[in-house]
Design an enzyme around this catalytic site. Structure first.
Site, PDB file in Angstrom:
ATOM      1  N   ASN A   1      41.971  53.026  40.112  1.00  0.00           N
ATOM      2  CA  ASN A   1      41.723  51.672  39.639  1.00  0.00           C
ATOM      3  C   ASN A   1      40.420  51.148  40.240  1.00  0.00           C
ATOM      4  O   ASN A   1      40.031  51.519  41.353  1.00  0.00           O
ATOM      5  CB  ASN A   1      42.909  50.738  39.911  1.00  0.00           C
ATOM      6  CG  ASN A   1      43.258  50.557  41.369  1.00  0.00           C
ATOM      7  OD1 ASN A   1      43.272  51.508  42.143  1.00  0.00           O
ATOM      8  ND2 ASN A   1      43.583  49.332  41.747  1.00  0.00           N
ATOM      9  N   VAL A   2      39.743  50.326  39.451  1.00  0.00           N
ATOM     10  CA  VAL A   2      38.466  49.729  39.851  1.00  0.00           C
ATOM     11  C   VAL A   2      38.554  48.247  39.526  1.00  0.00           C
ATOM     12  O   VAL A   2      38.561  47.861  38.356  1.00  0.00           O
ATOM     13  CB  VAL A   2      37.281  50.378  39.100  1.00  0.00           C
ATOM     14  CG1 VAL A   2      35.964  49.727  39.521  1.00  0.00           C
ATOM     15  CG2 VAL A   2      37.242  51.883  39.338  1.00  0.00           C
ATOM     16  N   GLU A   3      38.656  47.421  40.561  1.00  0.00           N
ATOM     17  CA  GLU A   3      38.753  45.976  40.353  1.00  0.00           C
ATOM     18  C   GLU A   3      37.370  45.364  40.194  1.00  0.00           C
ATOM     19  O   GLU A   3      36.346  46.001  40.463  1.00  0.00           O
ATOM     20  CB  GLU A   3      39.473  45.331  41.539  1.00  0.00           C
ATOM     21  CG  GLU A   3      40.931  45.731  41.641  1.00  0.00           C
ATOM     22  CD  GLU A   3      41.673  45.073  42.781  1.00  0.00           C
ATOM     23  OE1 GLU A   3      42.912  45.176  42.772  1.00  0.00           O
ATOM     24  OE2 GLU A   3      41.055  44.458  43.677  1.00  0.00           O
TER      25      GLU A   3
ATOM     26  N   ALA B   1      35.633  39.396  38.320  1.00  0.00           N
ATOM     27  CA  ALA B   1      36.147  38.791  37.089  1.00  0.00           C
ATOM     28  C   ALA B   1      37.386  39.611  36.732  1.00  0.00           C
ATOM     29  O   ALA B   1      37.300  40.626  36.054  1.00  0.00           O
ATOM     30  CB  ALA B   1      35.103  38.847  35.986  1.00  0.00           C
ATOM     31  N   TYR B   2      38.540  39.201  37.233  1.00  0.00           N
ATOM     32  CA  TYR B   2      39.758  40.008  37.220  1.00  0.00           C
ATOM     33  C   TYR B   2      40.071  40.782  35.939  1.00  0.00           C
ATOM     34  O   TYR B   2      40.407  41.951  36.012  1.00  0.00           O
ATOM     35  CB  TYR B   2      40.975  39.162  37.621  1.00  0.00           C
ATOM     36  CG  TYR B   2      40.894  38.670  39.042  1.00  0.00           C
ATOM     37  CD1 TYR B   2      40.790  39.570  40.098  1.00  0.00           C
ATOM     38  CD2 TYR B   2      40.906  37.329  39.335  1.00  0.00           C
ATOM     39  CE1 TYR B   2      40.701  39.129  41.402  1.00  0.00           C
ATOM     40  CE2 TYR B   2      40.820  36.864  40.636  1.00  0.00           C
ATOM     41  CZ  TYR B   2      40.719  37.774  41.673  1.00  0.00           C
ATOM     42  OH  TYR B   2      40.634  37.335  42.967  1.00  0.00           O
TER      43      TYR B   2
ATOM     44  N   GLU C   1      44.952  55.029  35.136  1.00  0.00           N
ATOM     45  CA  GLU C   1      45.301  55.851  33.975  1.00  0.00           C
ATOM     46  C   GLU C   1      44.155  55.892  32.971  1.00  0.00           C
ATOM     47  O   GLU C   1      43.840  56.939  32.411  1.00  0.00           O
ATOM     48  CB  GLU C   1      46.567  55.304  33.299  1.00  0.00           C
ATOM     49  CG  GLU C   1      47.797  55.312  34.178  1.00  0.00           C
ATOM     50  CD  GLU C   1      47.978  54.020  34.996  1.00  0.00           C
ATOM     51  OE1 GLU C   1      49.124  53.721  35.335  1.00  0.00           O
ATOM     52  OE2 GLU C   1      46.978  53.321  35.284  1.00  0.00           O
TER      53      GLU C   1
ATOM     54  N   CYS D   1      50.905  50.183  33.102  1.00  0.00           N
ATOM     55  CA  CYS D   1      51.015  48.886  32.430  1.00  0.00           C
ATOM     56  C   CYS D   1      51.140  49.114  30.924  1.00  0.00           C
ATOM     57  O   CYS D   1      50.963  50.230  30.426  1.00  0.00           O
ATOM     58  CB  CYS D   1      49.795  48.024  32.757  1.00  0.00           C
ATOM     59  SG  CYS D   1      48.252  48.562  31.967  1.00  0.00           S
TER      60      CYS D   1
END
EC number: 3.5.4.5
Length: 142
Positions: free
Chosen positions: A47-49, A52-53, A60, A91
């Site tokens: 995951n890469v946050e 800007a959410y 995945e 998700c």
């Protein structure tokens, strides 16, 4: 393609390695994912946050992008690993992304740092899914 222990071990190792490279400065919730194609190629993502959410990317999605960039088009199995006590299943958006490249009976394994926690089929995670086969059937209908 079967989910022999060696396949699960390889998926777990790849997902853990990807998780270690995750970029999650806001939530601190790191996720890694790895998939295997029918020819045995393993692709991983993390995951890469983003500040800007909604612009962040799921692990995945990263693994699927790596597969496509490498020339793959089918997922034989996937494993997702995250921390915490709960199950970190894909998700809803990622379930649909997986469906684009996987059959309903494709195994999706969920793990924690200690190892495998539970296995599902894609059909269990995304029942009555909409996939490429639905479009194919609609195109061929009179």
């Amino acid at each position: 393609m079967t989910d022999a222990p060696t396949t699960l071990d390889a998926l777990f190792a790849a997902a853990v390695a990807a998780r270690e490279r995750a970029y999650a400065p806001y939530s601190g919730f790191t996720v890694g994912a790895a998939l295997i194609t029918p020819d045995g190629a393993i692709h991983a993502g993390c995951n890469v946050e983003n500040a800007a959410y909604p612009v962040g990317a799921c692990a995945e999605a990263g693994a699927i992008s790596a597969m496509v960039a490498g020339g793959g088009r089918r997922i034989a199995a996937m494993l997702v690993v995250a921390g915490g006590e709960g199950l970190c299943t894909p998700c809803g958006a990622c379930r649909q992304r997986i469906r684009e490249f996987a059959a309903p009976d494709t195994p999706v394994h969920v793990a924690g740092p200690e190892g495998l926690r539970r296995s599902f089929t894609l059909e269990q995670l995304l029942p009555a899914s909409f996939g490429p086969d639905v479009l194919d059937a609609a195109r061929s209908a009179p």
